[in-house]
Enzyme design. Sequence first.
Site, mmCIF file in Angstrom:
data_model
loop_
_atom_site.group_PDB
_atom_site.id
_atom_site.type_symbol
_atom_site.label_atom_id
_atom_site.label_comp_id
_atom_site.label_asym_id
_atom_site.label_seq_id
_atom_site.Cartn_x
_atom_site.Cartn_y
_atom_site.Cartn_z
ATOM 1 N N HIS A 19 0.862 -1.197 0.000
ATOM 2 C CA HIS A 19 0.000 0.000 0.000
ATOM 3 C C HIS A 19 0.890 1.237 0.000
ATOM 4 O O HIS A 19 1.344 1.684 1.050
ATOM 5 C CB HIS A 19 -0.917 -0.043 1.229
ATOM 6 C CG HIS A 19 -1.874 1.099 1.331
ATOM 7 N ND1 HIS A 19 -2.988 1.077 2.161
ATOM 8 C CD2 HIS A 19 -1.915 2.311 0.722
ATOM 9 C CE1 HIS A 19 -3.640 2.212 2.060
ATOM 10 N NE2 HIS A 19 -3.011 2.995 1.192
ATOM 11 N N HIS A 21 1.367 4.921 -2.535
ATOM 12 C CA HIS A 21 0.933 5.719 -3.691
ATOM 13 C C HIS A 21 2.154 6.395 -4.308
ATOM 14 O O HIS A 21 2.821 7.204 -3.644
ATOM 15 C CB HIS A 21 -0.073 6.778 -3.246
ATOM 16 C CG HIS A 21 -1.275 6.192 -2.577
ATOM 17 N ND1 HIS A 21 -2.437 5.928 -3.257
ATOM 18 C CD2 HIS A 21 -1.477 5.791 -1.293
ATOM 19 C CE1 HIS A 21 -3.327 5.400 -2.412
ATOM 20 N NE2 HIS A 21 -2.765 5.305 -1.217
ATOM 21 N N HIS A 199 -9.601 1.295 -0.604
ATOM 22 C CA HIS A 199 -9.437 2.000 0.667
ATOM 23 C C HIS A 199 -10.800 2.022 1.364
ATOM 24 O O HIS A 199 -11.793 2.442 0.767
ATOM 25 C CB HIS A 199 -8.997 3.449 0.446
ATOM 26 C CG HIS A 199 -7.560 3.626 0.084
ATOM 27 N ND1 HIS A 199 -6.964 2.987 -0.980
ATOM 28 C CD2 HIS A 199 -6.588 4.399 0.652
ATOM 29 C CE1 HIS A 199 -5.689 3.353 -1.042
ATOM 30 N NE2 HIS A 199 -5.426 4.202 -0.071
ATOM 31 N N GLU A 202 -10.690 3.935 6.708
ATOM 32 C CA GLU A 202 -9.582 4.812 7.106
ATOM 33 C C GLU A 202 -10.222 5.957 7.904
ATOM 34 O O GLU A 202 -10.105 6.015 9.120
ATOM 35 C CB GLU A 202 -8.825 5.331 5.874
ATOM 36 C CG GLU A 202 -7.693 6.301 6.196
ATOM 37 C CD GLU A 202 -7.047 6.901 4.936
ATOM 38 O OE1 GLU A 202 -7.632 6.848 3.842
ATOM 39 O OE2 GLU A 202 -5.926 7.461 5.074
ATOM 40 N N ASP A 280 2.044 4.008 2.675
ATOM 41 C CA ASP A 280 1.013 4.904 2.117
ATOM 42 C C ASP A 280 1.605 6.034 1.269
ATOM 43 O O ASP A 280 1.631 5.924 0.045
ATOM 44 C CB ASP A 280 0.128 5.463 3.241
ATOM 45 C CG ASP A 280 -1.298 5.757 2.776
ATOM 46 O OD1 ASP A 280 -1.643 5.420 1.622
ATOM 47 O OD2 ASP A 280 -2.085 6.304 3.580
ATOM 48 N N ASP A 281 2.027 7.127 1.893
ATOM 49 C CA ASP A 281 2.622 8.273 1.185
ATOM 50 C C ASP A 281 3.830 8.718 2.024
ATOM 51 O O ASP A 281 3.757 9.701 2.768
ATOM 52 C CB ASP A 281 1.590 9.407 1.069
ATOM 53 C CG ASP A 281 0.309 8.961 0.371
ATOM 54 O OD1 ASP A 281 0.278 8.982 -0.872
ATOM 55 O OD2 ASP A 281 -0.644 8.553 1.071
#
Length: 342
Positions: A19, A21, A199, A202, A280-281
């Site tokens: 996961h 991005h 997603h 969250e 994630d980021d």
Amino acid sequence: MNTPRLDAAIAAMPKVELHMHLEGALEPELLFALAARNGVDIGYATEAELRGAYAFTDLQSFLDLYYAGLRVLRTERDFHEMTLAYLRRARQDNVVHAEVFVSPQAHTRRGIPFEAMFEGIAAALDEGARELGMTAGLILGFQRHLPEEDAFATLRAAERVGDRILGFGMGGAELGNPPSNFTRVFAAARAAGHRVVCHAGEEGPPAYVAEAVDLLKVDRVDHGVRSIEDPALVRRLAESGVPLTVCPLSNVALRVYDRMEDHPLALLLRAGVKVTVNSDDPPYFGGYMTANFLAVRAALALSGAEIRQLAANAVEASFVDAARRAALRAELAAFWDGRALA
Ligand code: HPA
Ligand code: ZN
């Protein structure tokens, strides 16, 4: 295993990331370099000023900066460089397999051709991963705050690149955009033979996780942490084995949980849910894979056996073929078997 030894093992452990991005992996240095090359004004004078804006109150406050930042990506070369930079950084954390997201609609809406985006990323994933001695694949993420018809356009564009993708996912602003709004496009993706993830849970309620599982029939849930609020749902996730790709530093940065000590990762894991750890980021949320593992280890007092379980869950939850899964299992087992976990 004492804590310093366990933390050293966490850093050295072979990891699978599920996961992440790509646009959210743009470090400020590369973001500024691309902005200069493409003549894009990103609204911040210096890299430090941009980093200073990484203080979020919720998912939307992050998404605003994420969408502003990704405007620096214009050419195939830009997407290639972004992807290669992520792979190199991930490899330093001993990531040996990565399944990464891109948000095609965020680019095609700006007039960037789907092919320029796709070919830049796909070539970097193939060549970069081979050079670095790892494997990697791409998931196309629909945008849930846009109409389902836009997602169908992405699905049609993807038909032109055939089986060079791992599957489809969905991100963007979650609250008010439930999975149930996208039942048809997920059914079409599955009918075309694609794997699907979404997603859910969250910022959204546990009911969105149930919708992703029951209506979209996802192979994994991205985040899914708010499932902890519904014990019956937690039992269902544990029994069905649907994996959660949890992103601990992201959840704290976006104020889903105020403190890492409040994060439900350990409760979900101990309830038998197939939990994985992901970034994630990473520049936006303060860390790549190792930092995420270290943060939950410290805050939730995870044992060596639990760290090993989290890493093994990611191997099982990945979309690799049987031969690669066997190789990843063997690599992880060889790493841990030489270490006493007590
Ligand atoms: N949630 C939803 N959409 C996203 C995220 C996220 O954490 N990161 C990038 N797009
Ligand atoms: Zn995400």
